[in-house]
Design a protein around this motif. Sequence first.
Motif, PDB file in Angstrom:
ATOM      1  N   UNK A  31      37.633  31.326  38.069  1.00 57.13           N
ATOM      2  CA  UNK A  31      38.593  31.863  39.053  1.00 57.13           C
ATOM      3  C   UNK A  31      39.678  32.674  38.359  1.00 57.13           C
ATOM      4  N   UNK A  32      40.154  32.178  37.229  1.00 55.29           N
ATOM      5  CA  UNK A  32      41.181  32.915  36.478  1.00 55.29           C
ATOM      6  C   UNK A  32      40.638  34.244  35.968  1.00 55.29           C
ATOM      7  N   UNK A  33      39.392  34.226  35.484  1.00 52.34           N
ATOM      8  CA  UNK A  33      38.791  35.474  35.015  1.00 52.34           C
ATOM      9  C   UNK A  33      38.612  36.474  36.156  1.00 52.34           C
ATOM     10  N   UNK A  34      38.222  35.979  37.325  1.00 52.00           N
ATOM     11  CA  UNK A  34      38.042  36.866  38.478  1.00 52.00           C
ATOM     12  C   UNK A  34      39.367  37.518  38.866  1.00 52.00           C
ATOM     13  N   UNK A  35      40.436  36.713  38.865  1.00 48.54           N
ATOM     14  CA  UNK A  35      41.752  37.267  39.204  1.00 48.54           C
ATOM     15  C   UNK A  35      42.207  38.282  38.151  1.00 48.54           C
ATOM     16  N   UNK A  36      41.973  37.950  36.882  1.00 49.60           N
ATOM     17  CA  UNK A  36      42.379  38.861  35.806  1.00 49.60           C
ATOM     18  C   UNK A  36      41.582  40.164  35.877  1.00 49.60           C
ATOM     19  N   UNK A  37      40.289  40.030  36.182  1.00 47.49           N
ATOM     20  CA  UNK A  37      39.450  41.230  36.282  1.00 47.49           C
ATOM     21  C   UNK A  37      39.891  42.106  37.454  1.00 47.49           C
ATOM     22  N   UNK A  38      40.285  41.469  38.556  1.00 43.51           N
ATOM     23  CA  UNK A  38      40.766  42.244  39.704  1.00 43.51           C
ATOM     24  C   UNK A  38      42.011  43.046  39.324  1.00 43.51           C
ATOM     25  N   UNK A  39      42.885  42.446  38.524  1.00 41.56           N
ATOM     26  CA  UNK A  39      44.083  43.168  38.071  1.00 41.56           C
ATOM     27  C   UNK A  39      43.703  44.340  37.162  1.00 41.56           C
ATOM     28  N   UNK A  40      42.760  44.110  36.253  1.00 32.97           N
ATOM     29  CA  UNK A  40      42.325  45.184  35.357  1.00 32.97           C
ATOM     30  C   UNK A  40      41.666  46.316  36.133  1.00 32.97           C
ATOM     31  N   UNK A  41      40.857  45.937  37.131  1.00 39.11           N
ATOM     32  CA  UNK A  41      40.197  46.968  37.940  1.00 39.11           C
ATOM     33  C   UNK A  41      41.220  47.798  38.703  1.00 39.11           C
ATOM     34  N   UNK A  42      42.239  47.133  39.228  1.00 40.67           N
ATOM     35  CA  UNK A  42      43.275  47.862  39.958  1.00 40.67           C
ATOM     36  C   UNK A  42      44.000  48.838  39.036  1.00 40.67           C
ATOM     37  N   UNK A  43      44.253  48.439  37.799  1.00 38.60           N
ATOM     38  CA  UNK A  43      44.889  49.343  36.829  1.00 38.60           C
ATOM     39  C   UNK A  43      44.015  50.560  36.575  1.00 38.60           C
ATOM     40  N   UNK A  44      42.706  50.336  36.419  1.00 39.12           N
ATOM     41  CA  UNK A  44      41.800  51.452  36.152  1.00 39.12           C
ATOM     42  C   UNK A  44      41.720  52.392  37.347  1.00 39.12           C
ATOM     43  N   UNK A  45      41.750  51.845  38.564  1.00 44.18           N
ATOM     44  CA  UNK A  45      41.697  52.704  39.751  1.00 44.18           C
ATOM     45  C   UNK A  45      42.977  53.540  39.883  1.00 44.18           C
ATOM     46  N   UNK A  46      44.099  52.937  39.464  1.00 44.30           N
ATOM     47  CA  UNK A  46      45.345  53.718  39.500  1.00 44.30           C
ATOM     48  C   UNK A  46      45.327  54.863  38.500  1.00 44.30           C
ATOM     49  N   UNK A  47      44.459  54.741  37.488  1.00 40.30           N
ATOM     50  CA  UNK A  47      44.301  55.831  36.514  1.00 40.30           C
ATOM     51  C   UNK A  47      43.383  56.925  37.041  1.00 40.30           C
ATOM     52  N   UNK A  48      42.837  56.742  38.235  1.00 39.80           N
ATOM     53  CA  UNK A  48      42.020  57.785  38.852  1.00 39.80           C
ATOM     54  C   UNK A  48      40.522  57.543  38.793  1.00 39.80           C
ATOM     55  N   UNK A  49      40.073  56.399  38.290  1.00 36.59           N
ATOM     56  CA  UNK A  49      38.632  56.125  38.214  1.00 36.59           C
ATOM     57  C   UNK A  49      38.106  55.651  39.564  1.00 36.59           C
ATOM     58  N   UNK A  50      36.810  55.875  39.773  1.00 42.33           N
ATOM     59  CA  UNK A  50      36.155  55.399  40.982  1.00 42.33           C
ATOM     60  C   UNK A  50      36.025  53.878  40.911  1.00 42.33           C
TER      61      UNK A  50
END
Length: 238
Positions: A31-50
């Motif tokens: 669960x912690x990894x899933x939450x951390x990954x969601x945060x990382x994905x959100x950062x990457x999307x803010x950088x303009x990635x699909x």
Amino acid sequence: MAKSLHELLNELRERLLRAGVAPRHVRRYLNELSDHLADLKAEEEREGRSPADAESAALIRLGNIDDLAKAMTEQAEFQSWCARAPWAMFGLAPILSLAVAWCIALLILWSGWQIFLANTDTPFVPIDGFAIFYFGVGRLLYFIAPILVGWGIGLIAARQRLKAIWPSVGLVLIALIGGAARVQASRTAVSGGLGHIRMDFGLGASVQGTLFHALVIFSLAVLPYFIWRFQKARFFSA
């Protein structure tokens, strides 16, 4: 080809469980990894990635599965008791559980004897009315207790992806105890027992009958664990 989040977490879950990490710690860690990954994905999307590219980049930043598994397996406090002391979990604990269940069954036998059959030398006589139900509950608990304990062993072994050796030891032990158990209840013939009720363990009059009883208990107790192992083998061979 890079693994998806679902594949990564499933593989990590299986690896941690097989390494002896307790299921509650595995669940919390994933669960912690899933939450951390969601945060990382959100950062990457803010950088303009699909979304797809963002997830791939987030998985790379999260780390490889070997490092993620090592973070848990190298810490002894996350190990389950099945990994730390399998002799206790599959030897001592099942015997204690069976003893508790049998004590309850014998208490029902003794109390029913006092309530319904106070003037008889033994409770093992023809009965009628509500006494049939009352004694029936105790009798059912007495005979089904080894099977229920065996199912518990199989459930624990399946949840923690254990190899068959220790669960098999526990199942055989419970089956032999269940097959060898004998209950006597008599005001005249049983003087040393608790409330004129005594439980003995032995081969009895028929060795074949005792072993057959133990085999029946083992076959019924091992069935859920056997089904789980069979389904697991089919899944990985598919």
